[in-house]
Design a protein around this motif. Structure first.
Motif, PDB file in Angstrom:
ATOM      1  N   SER A 163      -6.172  -2.692  13.660  1.00 44.93           N
ATOM      2  CA  SER A 163      -4.871  -2.504  13.391  1.00 44.93           C
ATOM      3  C   SER A 163      -4.698  -2.237  11.688  1.00 44.93           C
ATOM      4  CB  SER A 163      -3.840  -3.574  13.736  1.00 44.93           C
ATOM      5  OG  SER A 163      -3.030  -4.132  13.145  1.00 44.93           O
ATOM      6  N   THR A 164      -5.628  -3.304  10.991  1.00 42.67           N
ATOM      7  CA  THR A 164      -5.472  -2.883   9.568  1.00 42.67           C
ATOM      8  C   THR A 164      -6.060  -1.711   9.402  1.00 42.67           C
ATOM      9  OG1 THR A 164      -5.870  -5.469   9.423  1.00 42.67           O
ATOM     10  CG2 THR A 164      -6.364  -4.016   7.532  1.00 42.67           C
ATOM     11  N   ILE A 214      -8.991  -6.360  17.350  1.00 41.37           N
ATOM     12  CA  ILE A 214      -7.801  -5.977  17.346  1.00 41.37           C
ATOM     13  C   ILE A 214      -7.203  -5.825  15.845  1.00 41.37           C
ATOM     14  CG2 ILE A 214      -6.601  -8.087  18.470  1.00 41.37           C
ATOM     15  CD1 ILE A 214      -5.464  -4.292  19.086  1.00 41.37           C
ATOM     16  N   GLY A 215      -7.351  -6.956  15.178  1.00 43.38           N
ATOM     17  CA  GLY A 215      -6.630  -6.942  13.986  1.00 43.38           C
ATOM     18  C   GLY A 215      -7.592  -6.006  12.944  1.00 43.38           C
ATOM     19  N   ALA A 228       1.395  -8.262   6.395  1.00 46.85           N
ATOM     20  CA  ALA A 228       0.631  -7.547   7.343  1.00 46.85           C
ATOM     21  C   ALA A 228      -0.840  -7.248   7.001  1.00 46.85           C
ATOM     22  CB  ALA A 228       1.349  -6.144   7.762  1.00 46.85           C
ATOM     23  N   LEU A 229      -1.099  -6.755   5.744  1.00 47.36           N
ATOM     24  CA  LEU A 229      -2.469  -6.627   5.330  1.00 47.36           C
ATOM     25  C   LEU A 229      -3.091  -7.801   4.820  1.00 47.36           C
ATOM     26  CD1 LEU A 229      -2.627  -3.451   3.256  1.00 47.36           C
ATOM     27  CD2 LEU A 229      -3.676  -3.815   5.379  1.00 47.36           C
ATOM     28  N   PRO A 230      -4.247  -8.265   5.620  1.00 44.53           N
ATOM     29  CA  PRO A 230      -4.793  -9.497   5.160  1.00 44.53           C
ATOM     30  C   PRO A 230      -5.566  -9.357   3.880  1.00 44.53           C
ATOM     31  CG  PRO A 230      -6.231  -8.279   6.682  1.00 44.53           C
ATOM     32  CD  PRO A 230      -4.861  -7.556   6.653  1.00 44.53           C
ATOM     33  N   THR A 231      -5.662 -10.652   3.220  1.00 43.11           N
ATOM     34  CA  THR A 231      -6.156 -10.610   1.964  1.00 43.11           C
ATOM     35  C   THR A 231      -7.215 -11.796   1.729  1.00 43.11           C
ATOM     36  OG1 THR A 231      -4.680 -12.070   0.737  1.00 43.11           O
ATOM     37  CG2 THR A 231      -4.076  -9.711   0.555  1.00 43.11           C
ATOM     38  N   THR A 232      -7.991 -12.120   0.710  1.00 41.13           N
ATOM     39  CA  THR A 232      -8.644 -13.322   0.731  1.00 41.13           C
ATOM     40  C   THR A 232      -7.723 -14.434   0.123  1.00 41.13           C
ATOM     41  OG1 THR A 232      -9.372 -12.418  -1.292  1.00 41.13           O
ATOM     42  CG2 THR A 232     -11.090 -11.999   0.612  1.00 41.13           C
ATOM     43  N   GLU A 256      -3.830 -14.019  13.108  1.00 41.77           N
ATOM     44  CA  GLU A 256      -5.203 -14.069  13.256  1.00 41.77           C
ATOM     45  C   GLU A 256      -5.811 -15.201  12.279  1.00 41.77           C
ATOM     46  OE1 GLU A 256      -7.515 -10.493  12.617  1.00 41.77           O
ATOM     47  OE2 GLU A 256      -9.347 -11.526  12.640  1.00 41.77           O
ATOM     48  N   GLY A 257      -6.649 -16.127  12.718  1.00 41.61           N
ATOM     49  CA  GLY A 257      -7.229 -17.098  11.953  1.00 41.61           C
ATOM     50  C   GLY A 257      -6.341 -18.434  12.001  1.00 41.61           C
ATOM     51  N   ARG A 312     -13.576  -7.977   4.043  1.00 41.91           N
ATOM     52  CA  ARG A 312     -12.963  -7.631   2.776  1.00 41.91           C
ATOM     53  C   ARG A 312     -13.496  -8.567   1.739  1.00 41.91           C
ATOM     54  NH1 ARG A 312      -7.690  -5.610   1.460  1.00 41.91           N
ATOM     55  NH2 ARG A 312      -7.103  -5.207   3.595  1.00 41.91           N
ATOM     56  N   ARG A 313     -13.959  -9.891   1.872  1.00 51.75           N
ATOM     57  CA  ARG A 313     -14.515 -10.643   0.979  1.00 51.75           C
ATOM     58  C   ARG A 313     -15.961 -10.097   0.569  1.00 51.75           C
ATOM     59  NH1 ARG A 313     -13.227 -15.920   3.396  1.00 51.75           N
ATOM     60  NH2 ARG A 313     -11.536 -15.798   1.914  1.00 51.75           N
ATOM     61  N   PHE A 335     -12.749 -11.277  19.412  1.00 52.24           N
ATOM     62  CA  PHE A 335     -11.383 -11.478  19.253  1.00 52.24           C
ATOM     63  C   PHE A 335     -10.974 -10.880  17.876  1.00 52.24           C
ATOM     64  CE2 PHE A 335     -10.618 -15.470  22.160  1.00 52.24           C
ATOM     65  CZ  PHE A 335     -10.601 -14.451  23.226  1.00 52.24           C
ATOM     66  N   GLY A 336     -11.983 -10.592  16.911  1.00 49.33           N
ATOM     67  CA  GLY A 336     -11.331  -9.900  15.587  1.00 49.33           C
ATOM     68  C   GLY A 336     -11.146  -8.617  15.582  1.00 49.33           C
ATOM     69  N   GLY A 393     -15.616 -11.499  15.586  1.00 51.30           N
ATOM     70  CA  GLY A 393     -15.266 -12.570  16.062  1.00 51.30           C
ATOM     71  C   GLY A 393     -13.988 -12.757  15.353  1.00 51.30           C
ATOM     72  N   GLU A 394     -12.993 -13.488  15.654  1.00 41.35           N
ATOM     73  CA  GLU A 394     -11.547 -13.652  14.887  1.00 41.35           C
ATOM     74  C   GLU A 394     -12.105 -13.904  13.432  1.00 41.35           C
ATOM     75  OE1 GLU A 394      -9.097 -16.797  16.567  1.00 41.35           O
ATOM     76  OE2 GLU A 394      -7.685 -16.475  15.085  1.00 41.35           O
ATOM     77  N   GLY A 395     -10.995 -13.182  12.698  1.00 41.81           N
ATOM     78  CA  GLY A 395     -11.462 -13.442  11.121  1.00 41.81           C
ATOM     79  C   GLY A 395     -12.138 -12.547  10.534  1.00 41.81           C
ATOM     80  N   THR A 396     -12.878 -11.865  11.311  1.00 43.01           N
ATOM     81  CA  THR A 396     -13.892 -10.751  10.542  1.00 43.01           C
ATOM     82  C   THR A 396     -13.432  -9.813   9.699  1.00 43.01           C
ATOM     83  OG1 THR A 396     -15.505 -10.708  12.636  1.00 43.01           O
ATOM     84  CG2 THR A 396     -15.537  -8.924  11.317  1.00 43.01           C
ATOM     85  N   GLN A 397     -12.224  -9.328   9.735  1.00 41.92           N
ATOM     86  CA  GLN A 397     -11.768  -8.462   8.672  1.00 41.92           C
ATOM     87  C   GLN A 397     -11.479  -8.935   7.501  1.00 41.92           C
ATOM     88  OE1 GLN A 397      -7.592  -7.153   8.859  1.00 41.92           O
ATOM     89  NE2 GLN A 397      -7.084  -8.722  10.485  1.00 41.92           N
ATOM     90  N   VAL A 398     -11.061 -10.334   7.131  1.00 43.17           N
ATOM     91  CA  VAL A 398     -11.007 -11.217   5.905  1.00 43.17           C
ATOM     92  C   VAL A 398     -12.405 -11.265   5.411  1.00 43.17           C
ATOM     93  CG1 VAL A 398     -10.077 -13.245   4.758  1.00 43.17           C
ATOM     94  CG2 VAL A 398      -8.903 -12.032   6.680  1.00 43.17           C
ATOM     95  N   ILE A 407      -4.654 -15.479  21.308  1.00 43.27           N
ATOM     96  CA  ILE A 407      -5.731 -15.674  22.378  1.00 43.27           C
ATOM     97  C   ILE A 407      -6.746 -16.500  21.841  1.00 43.27           C
ATOM     98  CG2 ILE A 407      -6.976 -13.574  21.316  1.00 43.27           C
ATOM     99  CD1 ILE A 407      -6.877 -14.335  25.175  1.00 43.27           C
ATOM    100  N   PHE A 459      -1.804 -11.885  16.513  1.00 41.74           N
ATOM    101  CA  PHE A 459      -2.917 -11.947  17.165  1.00 41.74           C
ATOM    102  C   PHE A 459      -3.955 -13.044  16.977  1.00 41.74           C
ATOM    103  CE2 PHE A 459      -3.408  -7.138  15.536  1.00 41.74           C
ATOM    104  CZ  PHE A 459      -2.611  -6.893  16.659  1.00 41.74           C
TER     105      PHE A 459
END
Lengths: 304, 304
Positions: free
Chosen positions: A77-78, A73-74, B14-18, B40-41, A47-48, A70-71, A39-44, B73, B70
């Motif tokens: 891309s990351t 594509i992010g 561009a690179l997401p962080t916490t 995103e988010g 990271r956590r 929805f997460g 889902g959206e926000g998964t990449q963060v 959507i 991002f």
């Protein structure tokens, strides 16, 4: 014991809240990472979790509702910006590749790695992944669109040898692997030393079943019988049982009925509706039926 | 004074962080909300801000890098689940509509409201939005793809009438609006009462300029001259000046040079590279050139 960890990155449902992230989990099996839903926000959240991105090569998408994909594509891309080189494999309904193609072409041009889609039919129980540590099979579910869960089955590990016995019988090193895998040993004078004297049985293979989203569906019971951990959606409390039925979701009590029927070891409930400020009512209703129930929460890790 | 607030939802790069969310801001002008960029988010940040979703009707996208769009959507889809009825207008590069069309068709079918795309050419300085409170014009920037900033210009508000003078000259109510808008009053005996005796001038219209992402670009100075607040990207510190140039980003010092040259009232820097654990070095380098500098941060609100 080798690793078999479930990391909860998000366990909210369709409407995002500030309490819960959209659905995503990572399964760490022997240091290989498998993601379920994104889902959206998964990449963060990933990271956590401090899990190592480059150990993640396979993502499984249960169905094409936004809160489960929805997460992607992010994340893709990351990984590109981080100059990932390993292929990334996405296992999903055939429609997802078509949906993502324009975005991948535009936003992810010239990446240092490739994304491969592996379509499957969520309505059919099939093994969609298999390596020497684990297999993953679909668990057909019933929701408002084609949906499946995933059953992660660990492969049996070799027995542990008993070092002292190996020394005692002066067994050559070249035999060790065969003994680990169950063979008896025959000494030079023809005596058969049964394997059970030379090894300790390894731990039984573990299983994890992920079932989200679905209406109450007792027909999944045989497939998930006895799993070490069952994640089952529990979007609603008993007071919303009618709404659960209408929207093809489950109540916490229904999740517990499935867990009890399937004699699973533990039940983890999640995919909580945004209406619950605190999910203790869901825990209570499930625990009354199946005591070994836990609430999912972000950043929770469960080791099997 | 009527509202003109800037809400920072995200100010990472561009690179997401916490530590930082992807780029998004909401401008509240007289209780109308305008969103700039939607990484995103963003929808969760918007929820956290407690701004009212249904006041948001216009979204402006500066350019088509993922960290600026991002989140669209998910936001659009959530508005659908909340049964929004008002149209949503997205002002953006022409490519975005094509990129989003397949996803909108699939994930947002049968929504209770409509999404309209309003394409513009980011390379051209144009007014892309105009109502009785505010106009928005593009600020062409230079980045790795067509990009622009946005200049929000408040419309002048009518003068404040001096109640005592209205009573004193027995001015009829039907004249009040004309006097607020600057007319003199002519009494029955033909005496002209100059407007300046009847009103107090309203506050001067306020302006906000948003400039992200861009290389150092002095040609924008005349367009943003004297704005009340300039948001300017400051992805890098001086030590990374070469990398800033290569990637078409700015250093904090360059943002400050633009602010000083344009004699803006305040400078807000953001779009911080993930490499900075703490951005005080960026604040220091900018403040040395332009003292009225602030660091952006999530959930910051600035009232003009």
């Amino acid at each position: 014991m080798e690793k078999f960890d479930i990391h909860i990155l998000g366990c909210g449902s369709a409407l995002p809240t500030t309490r819960h992230q959209a659905t995503s989990q990572v399964i760490n099996i022997r240091e290989k990472l498998f993601m379920i839903d994104c889902g959206e926000g998964t990449q963060v959240q990933l990271r956590r979790s401090r899990l190592r991105f480059n150990r993640l090569n396979h993502i499984f998408i249960s169905h094409l509702h936004g809160d489960h994909c929805f997460g992607l594509i992010g994340l893709i891309s990351t990984f590109g910006m981080l100059e990932r080189t390993a292929d990334l494999h996405i296992h999903c309904h055939p429609d997802l590749e078509k949906l993502m193609a324009p975005q991948l072409d535009f936003f992810c041009k010239g990446m240092t790695y490739q994304v491969f889609f592996h379509p499957f039919n969520p309505g059919e129980q099939t093994v969609i992944y298999d390596d020497r540590s684990v297999s993953v099979e679909t668990i057909p579910l019933r929701h408002r669109m084609p949906t499946c869960g995933f059953l992660f089955k660990e492969k049996p590990t070799p027995n542990h040898i008993i070092r002292e016995m190996i020394d005692f019988y002066q067994i050559p090193i070249c035999m060790i692997n065969r003994i680990k895998n169950g063979e008896d040993y025959v000494t030079n004078d023809g005596t058969v030393i049964p394997n059970s004297r030379l090894t300790i049985p390894s731990d039984p293979p573990r299983m994890y079943a992920y079932c989200s989203d679905t209406c109450y569906l007792p027909r999944i019971v045989p497939q998930i019988q006895g799993v070490d951990l069952l994640f089952h959606e529990a979007t609603f409390a008993n007071t919303e049982a009618v709404r659960a039925k209408q929207t093809f979701h489950s109540t916490a009590a229904q999740a517990a009925l499935i867990a009890r029927e399937a004699q699973v070891k533990k039940l983890l409930i999640g995919h909580f509706s945004a209406r619950y400020e605190d999910e203790s009512i869901l825990l209570k209703e499930a625990s009354e039926i199946f005591p070994h129930t836990m609430l999912a929460e972000e950043n929770l890790k469960i080791s099997l």
